[in-house]
Design an enzyme around this catalytic site. Structure first.
Site, short mmCIF file in Angstrom:
data_model
loop_
_atom_site.label_atom_id
_atom_site.label_comp_id
_atom_site.label_asym_id
_atom_site.label_seq_id
_atom_site.Cartn_x
_atom_site.Cartn_y
_atom_site.Cartn_z
N ASP A 1 5.26 2.38 4.16
CA ASP A 1 4.06 2.33 3.31
C ASP A 1 3.16 3.53 3.60
O ASP A 1 3.28 4.18 4.64
CB ASP A 1 3.27 1.03 3.56
CG ASP A 1 2.74 0.92 4.98
OD1 ASP A 1 3.49 1.23 5.93
OD2 ASP A 1 1.57 0.55 5.15
N ASP B 1 5.22 8.62 14.44
CA ASP B 1 4.10 8.33 13.55
C ASP B 1 2.79 8.95 14.05
O ASP B 1 1.72 8.41 13.84
CB ASP B 1 3.98 6.80 13.40
CG ASP B 1 3.00 6.40 12.33
OD1 ASP B 1 2.70 7.22 11.45
OD2 ASP B 1 2.52 5.25 12.38
N GLU C 1 2.48 -0.96 7.64
CA GLU C 1 1.84 -0.52 8.89
C GLU C 1 0.37 -0.24 8.69
O GLU C 1 -0.46 -0.55 9.54
CB GLU C 1 2.55 0.72 9.42
CG GLU C 1 2.18 1.10 10.85
CD GLU C 1 0.98 2.03 10.97
OE1 GLU C 1 0.50 2.22 12.10
OE2 GLU C 1 0.48 2.56 9.95
N GLU C 2 0.05 0.34 7.55
CA GLU C 2 -1.34 0.79 7.32
C GLU C 2 -2.31 -0.38 7.20
O GLU C 2 -3.51 -0.20 7.31
CB GLU C 2 -1.42 1.66 6.06
CG GLU C 2 -0.59 2.94 6.13
CD GLU C 2 -1.09 3.94 7.17
OE1 GLU C 2 -2.09 3.63 7.85
OE2 GLU C 2 -0.48 5.00 7.31
N ASP D 1 2.35 10.67 6.27
CA ASP D 1 2.14 9.50 7.12
C ASP D 1 2.69 8.30 6.36
O ASP D 1 2.03 7.77 5.48
CB ASP D 1 0.65 9.34 7.42
CG ASP D 1 0.33 8.08 8.17
OD1 ASP D 1 1.26 7.44 8.68
OD2 ASP D 1 -0.86 7.71 8.23
N HIS E 1 -4.34 9.80 5.47
CA HIS E 1 -5.15 8.86 4.69
C HIS E 1 -6.13 9.56 3.75
O HIS E 1 -7.09 8.94 3.32
CB HIS E 1 -5.93 7.88 5.59
CG HIS E 1 -5.05 7.07 6.48
ND1 HIS E 1 -5.49 5.97 7.15
CD2 HIS E 1 -3.74 7.20 6.81
CE1 HIS E 1 -4.49 5.46 7.87
NE2 HIS E 1 -3.42 6.20 7.67
ZN LIG Z 1 1.22 6.15 10.07
#
Ligand SMILES: [Zn+2]
Length: 411
Positions: free
Chosen positions: A80, A197, A174-175, A140, A379
């Site tokens: 994700d 990551d 994960e986010e 990411d 992000h």
């Molecule tokens: Zn990440």
């Protein structure tokens, strides 16, 4: 295929995870991406490729050492992307960087500014992948997935490179903090693992925050303001009072490195009722607990002033610093640090100011530090990956899997 070519292809999947959706995975695009990755893994010769009902995609790069006695290594990345910036219709581009601002979008004058991100200048002469400035890129953590599968491809083509079995897992969500919720550590079957990551190539991290979630409920007493004297208790104003007692200097905007904080994430309210959500973060568990006690003391103080039951504070531990687990497995960090130095880069071991999948997994019995895949500014719309860094990350993994194979099973 090069790792960055995979990343370019993966940006087509709008896998932003959705915190308002209760299911895992939280977005249908994660299924689409996972199914295509599953095919790619099979084509690359991974064995036991499985996609479970919660969209955890696992597989194995088969080892090529007879009578293998070393540890089974795991490599983990998440499918994700963050939903904090637009993540649909991503238009990746490769820009050869020669210094100055990176112009993402001439027409809209969108750029990655050196004044905002001075580390850009470390990449003069490199090739950078960005979006067109209107979306995030999704490096990411798709850069991590791309590198793990490029490693798999390389190992498939180079049987002379000796390594043990390598378990691979790509996780959903994960986010939004759920990727370890349904992670089946036993099925994964690794003795140790890395999440790929982090940010820059050369990062190796094994320290996370300790995390406590805090909810504050405030009950007021509403009465017509014209006749409120000595009667009204204004919950919204007490919420402000509560927040004012928290030291200004101990907030995210005033802290760095090993400094912990209180963070007011949300507040809403009126005269009758107000609610606030805080998080407490600190690398040191004792200090995190002190912060929790401090919020309790504010609760007591305000209840003394306005009456018992006016303020109610609820707290819940969310995750712990994985340092306490990783400390018992020093080779897991010595090996990558040694390889990164051999490659001419000084490793960055600064603590993570957040949590990782690895922190949860470490406490579930799978020690799991974090490695940097060679990307930055996650992000947000200024996110970028560096092609040369991604190549180095793959090279590092190729050496790492060989060195791990020479270690004790209980590394
Ligand atoms: Zn990440």
């Amino acid at each position: 295929m090069k790792a960055h070519e995979r990343l370019l292809a993966y940006t087509a999947y709008p896998t932003g995870s959705d915190p308002n959706c209760e299911t895992i995975p939280s977005s249908p695009a994660e299924w689409d991406f996972a199914r295509d990755l599953q095919k790619e893994m099979e084509q690359l010769g991974l064995t036991n490729v499985t996609l479970d009902e919660h969209c955890y995609l696992m597989g194995e790069i088969p080892g090529n050492i007879d009578n293998y006695q070393g540890p089974v290594l795991g490599l983990i990345a998440h499918m994700d992307v963050s939903c904090e910036a637009p993540f649909e219709n991503i238009k990746p581009q490769i820009i050869h960087y020669e210094g100055g601002d990176v112009i993402q979008n001439e027409e809209k004058d969108l750029r990655i500014k050196v004044s905002d991100f001075p580390f850009l200048e470390n990449y003069i002469g490199c090739d950078i992948i960005t979006s067109d400035g209107t979306t995030l890129l999704g490096a990411d953590n798709k850069a991590g997935i791309a590198e793990i599968l490029t490693l798999a491809e390389y190992l498939g083509e180079h049987p002379e490179v000796k390594h043990g079995p390598i378990r691979v897992c790509f996780t959903p969500d994960e986010e939004i903090g759920r990727s370890s919720d349904e992670f089946d550590v036993e099925k994964f079957g690794a003795d140790c693992a890395y999440t790929v990551d982090g940010d820059a190539f050369g990062e190796c991290q094994w320290e996370t925050f300790n995390a406590i979630e805090v909810n504050v409920y405030i009950n007021g007493f509403s009465i017509h303001p014209g006749s409120a004297k000595n009667k009204m208790i204004n919950a919204a104003r007490i919420a402000c009072e509560f927040d004012h007692m928290i030291p200004d200097s101990e907030t995210p905007e005033h802290t760095e490195d090993h400094e912990g904080f209180y963070h007011l994430c949300e507040m809403k309210g009126d005269v009758e009722h107000a609610e606030m959500e805080y998080i407490i973060r600190d690398h040191d568990w004792e200090k995190a607990k002190k912060r929790a006690e401090f919020l309790r003391s504010i609760e007591t103080f305000l209840n003394g002033r306005y009456g018992e039951g006016t303020v109610e504070v609820k707290m819940e531990e969310s995750y712990h610093n994985m340092l306490e687990i990783i400390e018992k497995h020093p080779r897991l960090i010595e090996l990558p640090l040694e390889i990164i130095r051999e490659m001419g880069t000084e490793p960055d071991t600064s603590p993570i100011r957040g949590g990782t999948d690895g922190a949860f997994l470490s406490f579930k019995g799978l020690p799991c530090p974090n490695l940097g895949p060679g990307a930055h500014n996650f992000h947000g719309r200024r996110e970028f990956a560096v092609i040369q860094s991604m190549d180095k990350a793959v090279e590092m993994l190729i050496t790492l899997v060989q060195r791990i194979a020479c270690e004790d099973k209980n590394i």
